[in-house]
Design an enzyme around this catalytic site. Sequence first.
Site, PDB file in Angstrom:
ATOM      1  N   HIS A   1       0.483  -0.938  -0.111  1.00 54.87           N
ATOM      2  CA  HIS A   1       0.154   0.481  -0.333  1.00 54.87           C
ATOM      3  C   HIS A   1       1.066   1.413   0.139  1.00 54.87           C
ATOM      4  O   HIS A   1       0.427   2.619  -0.035  1.00 54.87           O
ATOM      5  CB  HIS A   1      -0.953  -0.326   0.990  1.00 54.87           C
ATOM      6  CG  HIS A   1      -1.887  -0.978   1.189  1.00 54.87           C
ATOM      7  ND1 HIS A   1      -2.566  -1.234  -0.001  1.00 54.87           N
ATOM      8  CD2 HIS A   1      -2.269  -2.140   2.550  1.00 54.87           C
ATOM      9  CE1 HIS A   1      -3.428  -2.233   0.547  1.00 54.87           C
ATOM     10  NE2 HIS A   1      -3.445  -3.077   1.835  1.00 54.87           N
ATOM     11  N   ASP A  51      -2.831 -10.746  -1.158  1.00 51.80           N
ATOM     12  CA  ASP A  51      -3.248 -10.402  -0.415  1.00 51.80           C
ATOM     13  C   ASP A  51      -4.555  -9.822  -0.820  1.00 51.80           C
ATOM     14  O   ASP A  51      -5.129  -9.538  -2.053  1.00 51.80           O
ATOM     15  CB  ASP A  51      -2.582  -9.260  -0.084  1.00 51.80           C
ATOM     16  CG  ASP A  51      -2.629  -8.556   1.234  1.00 51.80           C
ATOM     17  OD1 ASP A  51      -2.638  -8.661   2.297  1.00 51.80           O
ATOM     18  OD2 ASP A  51      -3.649  -7.774   1.329  1.00 51.80           O
ATOM     19  N   HIS A 103      -6.237  -7.186  -0.067  1.00 54.17           N
ATOM     20  CA  HIS A 103      -6.520  -5.930  -0.323  1.00 54.17           C
ATOM     21  C   HIS A 103      -5.793  -5.777  -1.642  1.00 54.17           C
ATOM     22  O   HIS A 103      -4.452  -6.395  -1.745  1.00 54.17           O
ATOM     23  CB  HIS A 103      -5.696  -5.134   0.708  1.00 54.17           C
ATOM     24  CG  HIS A 103      -6.572  -5.477   2.060  1.00 54.17           C
ATOM     25  ND1 HIS A 103      -5.837  -5.914   3.333  1.00 54.17           N
ATOM     26  CD2 HIS A 103      -7.727  -4.670   2.898  1.00 54.17           C
ATOM     27  CE1 HIS A 103      -6.679  -5.763   4.283  1.00 54.17           C
ATOM     28  NE2 HIS A 103      -8.137  -5.083   3.934  1.00 54.17           N
ATOM     29  N   ASP A 122      -4.121 -12.627   4.124  1.00 53.57           N
ATOM     30  CA  ASP A 122      -5.933 -11.692   5.325  1.00 53.57           C
ATOM     31  C   ASP A 122      -6.792 -12.405   3.904  1.00 53.57           C
ATOM     32  O   ASP A 122      -8.113 -11.920   4.802  1.00 53.57           O
ATOM     33  CB  ASP A 122      -5.735 -10.633   5.499  1.00 53.57           C
ATOM     34  CG  ASP A 122      -5.008 -10.179   3.959  1.00 53.57           C
ATOM     35  OD1 ASP A 122      -4.572 -10.570   3.302  1.00 53.57           O
ATOM     36  OD2 ASP A 122      -4.787  -8.850   3.836  1.00 53.57           O
TER      37      ASP A 122
END
Length: 360
Positions: A171, A208, A210, A296
């Site tokens: 990120h 991931d 995200h 996750d």
Amino acid sequence: MGLKIVYSEKHKKHNPTREFILGRFEKYKECEKRVENILIEAKKRRLISANQQELIKPTDHGLKHILKLHSQDYVDYLKTAYKNWLRIGGSEVGVFPADFPVRDFANKHRENKGGNGGSRGYYTSGLHSVIVEGTFEAAYEAVQVALTAADILVKEDNTHVLALSRPPGHHAHGDLCGGYCFFNNAAITAKYLIDELKVGKVAILDIDYHHGNGTQEFFYSQNNPLYASIHGENDYPYYWGSASEKGTGQGLGYTINRPLKKGTKDEEYLKTLKEILENIKLNFKPNLILISLGLDTFEKDPVGNFKLSSNCYLQIGKLIKGLNLKCLFLLEGGYALENIGENCLNVLHAFNDTLIKSSL
Ligand SMILES: [Zn+2]
């Protein structure tokens, strides 16, 4: 076929205690146990021995590879933010910016970094990347772990590598921390593999939960590396990751986004992963693959919203192995502390003959 692990205990220096969620301070989820529990599971499955002698320590590659993607002023900010915060009376919990630039105005006035107080907002895309005393040192070391893993991957035959980089990175933008990330380990490493180690074509597969907004942005107008992501739709980081984002200019077609609905289970996830891998293999033909390994996506993860079982991670590993490429795994997210070790080692199961299937 061997599997090597690069690790540094300096990740423990990044140890925020709290984050701000839904108006409350809660326990910081991106904690040292995430990595330490992976090591515990690796010992249980006899990938490493009790004294961890097989773990490889990173070599220091300096700041120069970080500075190829992150600005000097952002690096300086990360180095000094906590001290400056304490100096003006900020809480020891860590740096929490409160003032953010008006986006369009800030973009037109990039020379104005917001001064002494506003700079915290200027270099931050959200409140989840809490800076404490050891954050810079840990984030710097996470990059060295990833770069060392890249060296090993390229030098040694028949070897795949896991980089236990923490804090995670996908990120992080050029001058923005966010989503628990500070330096973009995956992006810096992909650039290093291409520019310095001359490996040719690199595919980044981001699994991931995200979307890896930082990684995508760095390479959005380039045709090497390719960036492919499967992630939760309409979830953090919110403003990136739609299927219509495919790259621009000579990068058009080299960004692949496959957002999936919250609640997605094994079967649909694996079908999507298979399609992406086939696409990468047929159309891009990479020389090696870098996996932004987020865990996750697990059904019990307190942050992500997919419903993958532990068994699914064995299948994910098998599908990636089927590419028949050297694989560099870089740890990203994954917050189900009880299960992160098992799920991580399940992904790696296909990559090491000596790994026993489960600790149970
Ligand atoms: Zn994540």
